[in-house]
Design a protein around this motif. Sequence first.
Motif, PDB file in Angstrom:
ATOM      1  N   ARG A  58       2.938   1.468   3.480  1.00 53.58           N
ATOM      2  CA  ARG A  58       4.609   1.409   3.623  1.00 53.58           C
ATOM      3  C   ARG A  58       3.486   3.344   3.311  1.00 53.58           C
ATOM      4  NH1 ARG A  58       8.996   1.446   4.776  1.00 53.58           N
ATOM      5  NH2 ARG A  58       9.759   2.901   2.239  1.00 53.58           N
ATOM      6  N   CYS A  59       2.242   3.747   3.427  1.00 54.21           N
ATOM      7  CA  CYS A  59       1.442   4.699   3.329  1.00 54.21           C
ATOM      8  C   CYS A  59       1.902   5.744   5.059  1.00 54.21           C
ATOM      9  CB  CYS A  59       0.034   4.542   3.438  1.00 54.21           C
ATOM     10  SG  CYS A  59      -0.290   4.763   1.943  1.00 54.21           S
ATOM     11  N   LEU A  60       2.531   6.934   5.252  1.00 59.73           N
ATOM     12  CA  LEU A  60       2.487   7.378   5.968  1.00 59.73           C
ATOM     13  C   LEU A  60       1.629   8.247   6.377  1.00 59.73           C
ATOM     14  CD1 LEU A  60       6.235   9.291   5.025  1.00 59.73           C
ATOM     15  CD2 LEU A  60       5.687   7.194   6.408  1.00 59.73           C
ATOM     16  N   GLN A  61       0.811   8.048   5.795  1.00 59.13           N
ATOM     17  CA  GLN A  61      -1.365   8.584   6.537  1.00 59.13           C
ATOM     18  C   GLN A  61      -1.719   7.562   7.056  1.00 59.13           C
ATOM     19  OE1 GLN A  61      -0.733  12.430   7.571  1.00 59.13           O
ATOM     20  NE2 GLN A  61       1.134  12.181   7.080  1.00 59.13           N
ATOM     21  N   PRO A  62      -2.711   7.897   7.834  1.00 60.74           N
ATOM     22  CA  PRO A  62      -3.728   6.857   8.230  1.00 60.74           C
ATOM     23  C   PRO A  62      -3.886   6.648   6.457  1.00 60.74           C
ATOM     24  CG  PRO A  62      -3.500   8.085   9.634  1.00 60.74           C
ATOM     25  CD  PRO A  62      -2.886   9.041   8.917  1.00 60.74           C
ATOM     26  N   LEU A  63      -5.247   5.507   6.496  1.00 54.80           N
ATOM     27  CA  LEU A  63      -5.462   4.307   5.404  1.00 54.80           C
ATOM     28  C   LEU A  63      -7.169   5.243   5.126  1.00 54.80           C
ATOM     29  CD1 LEU A  63      -4.519   1.046   4.824  1.00 54.80           C
ATOM     30  CD2 LEU A  63      -3.536   3.041   4.433  1.00 54.80           C
ATOM     31  N   PRO A  64      -7.754   5.563   4.509  1.00 55.22           N
ATOM     32  CA  PRO A  64      -8.759   5.895   4.076  1.00 55.22           C
ATOM     33  C   PRO A  64     -10.076   5.407   4.729  1.00 55.22           C
ATOM     34  CG  PRO A  64      -7.519   6.991   2.173  1.00 55.22           C
ATOM     35  CD  PRO A  64      -7.630   6.169   2.847  1.00 55.22           C
ATOM     36  N   LYS A  65     -11.071   5.408   5.922  1.00 54.73           N
ATOM     37  CA  LYS A  65     -12.180   4.476   5.460  1.00 54.73           C
ATOM     38  C   LYS A  65     -12.504   3.387   4.777  1.00 54.73           C
ATOM     39  CE  LYS A  65     -16.041   3.855   8.886  1.00 54.73           C
ATOM     40  NZ  LYS A  65     -17.428   4.853   8.817  1.00 54.73           N
ATOM     41  N   LEU A  94       0.676  -1.022  -0.135  1.00 51.22           N
ATOM     42  CA  LEU A  94       0.221   0.242   0.011  1.00 51.22           C
ATOM     43  C   LEU A  94       0.672   1.219   0.038  1.00 51.22           C
ATOM     44  CD1 LEU A  94      -2.615  -1.400   2.847  1.00 51.22           C
ATOM     45  CD2 LEU A  94      -2.419  -1.418   0.556  1.00 51.22           C
ATOM     46  N   VAL A  95       0.765   1.848  -1.566  1.00 51.73           N
ATOM     47  CA  VAL A  95       1.384   3.297  -1.626  1.00 51.73           C
ATOM     48  C   VAL A  95       0.605   4.547  -0.933  1.00 51.73           C
ATOM     49  CG1 VAL A  95       3.647   1.868  -2.329  1.00 51.73           C
ATOM     50  CG2 VAL A  95       1.669   3.161  -3.260  1.00 51.73           C
ATOM     51  N   ARG A  96       1.360   5.655  -1.126  1.00 50.12           N
ATOM     52  CA  ARG A  96       0.495   6.710  -1.773  1.00 50.12           C
ATOM     53  C   ARG A  96       0.019   7.534  -3.276  1.00 50.12           C
ATOM     54  NH1 ARG A  96       2.334  11.699  -2.269  1.00 50.12           N
ATOM     55  NH2 ARG A  96       3.802  10.938  -1.537  1.00 50.12           N
ATOM     56  N   ALA A  97      -0.762   7.304  -3.534  1.00 46.22           N
ATOM     57  CA  ALA A  97      -1.177   7.912  -5.536  1.00 46.22           C
ATOM     58  C   ALA A  97      -0.242   8.958  -5.451  1.00 46.22           C
ATOM     59  CB  ALA A  97      -2.361   7.541  -5.778  1.00 46.22           C
ATOM     60  N   THR A  98      -0.254   8.782  -6.308  1.00 43.41           N
ATOM     61  CA  THR A  98       0.559  10.287  -6.894  1.00 43.41           C
ATOM     62  C   THR A  98       0.021  10.852  -8.326  1.00 43.41           C
ATOM     63  OG1 THR A  98       2.697   9.420  -7.354  1.00 43.41           O
ATOM     64  CG2 THR A  98       2.389   9.749  -5.004  1.00 43.41           C
TER      65      THR A  98
END
Length: 395
Positions: free
Chosen positions: A82-89, A13-17
Amino acid sequence: MFPHTQTKTVAILVRATEGSPPFADELFCRRLSLASYRYGLNIIVLAVPNDPHVSPLKQGYAYIRGQWDTVPLPAVDLLMDRCLQPLPKTFRKQLQDLLPPGGRPRRYWSASLPGKWKVHRILSGDDRLRALLAPTRILQSNTLWQRWLEEWPQGIFFKPVSGTHGKDTFRLYLGDHHSSWIIEGRNTRNELIHRTFDRSQDVSAWLDLHKAEKKMIMMPYLELNHHGRPFDIRALVQKNGHGRWSLTGCMVREGPTGSLTSNLHGGGKAHPALPYLLERYGNVHTNDLLEEIRHAAALIPTLLESHFGRLAELGLDFGADVQGRLWLLEANSRPGRSSFAEAGDRRMHALTYTRPLAYARYLLQQHVLTDVTRPLKMLNTSSKAGLKPIPIHGG
């Protein structure tokens, strides 16, 4: 689509860009994908949207024949967040449908550490580690920062509880003749900031404004520099293919002259730890410093697991001041690897990627995955944790 010999799927899991591919941490994902066949694993990348109200997750990304291709969503056996922020619900709910029975917490490769303040409180509660930690407080409206400056005239260092890459960090110190107060550091965009205040109430107002945007902690400013360039020592500890903690190695990160932090994202450079420290501290003192780091690295992982649940790897950042005293700056459960690549130790750099795969295979070979969020019983680090004082390579 995938080689038939691979039977287990790990989703990263990584952040979308924006861009191609449309997700962050591409090098990490690619390196794991290229080595995954040796561990009987499929790697699929899931881009976590920044907007919690986006359309449902419909596809992932796989590295196939030298490029990233979109692929249908498969059943997932293990999640590597690997996301640095909480995952959206909404995203978390969609993940649930991809997992086999057994519950989401059991299917995570690693738990996440909470903010720096909670981690500091746990570490400072251990007699063996307390001497490595600087006094630390949460920044509040009634914080007597003036009294802190009297006790530590070199200044006070502030950083966000949940910050990364040196962003939103700054130092507060007295100007010439003690007639003003100066703040210097980096903002949210990692740009340099420099402010001068003539009145203490203006300083308090600026700190209150910063505190309102992000929860901050404060500590004495430590002179952790070499020839005017700030540096720290990153120790990477990882679980291996037997589920035991192992010290992968250490690297030094050095920031530009005059910079407040040594993060590579702020223009820093990486160096092999041993020759860098030998140049500054000499043979005997360097060996003492590295032995202190090994000792701390053997204690910290199981201590944090006993409070926060199963972990897979930790980046431990240490500083050494002008007198050569070692300080533990922070622990990170989602460490980067760029310093190991830049420092040029190919063997050590390779381990930073293969050990996550080996540990993922180990977890999937277990009959029952334990709840990743459940605190683990602390092990005797000298016999069970598997952390041995291995050499720290010099490059």
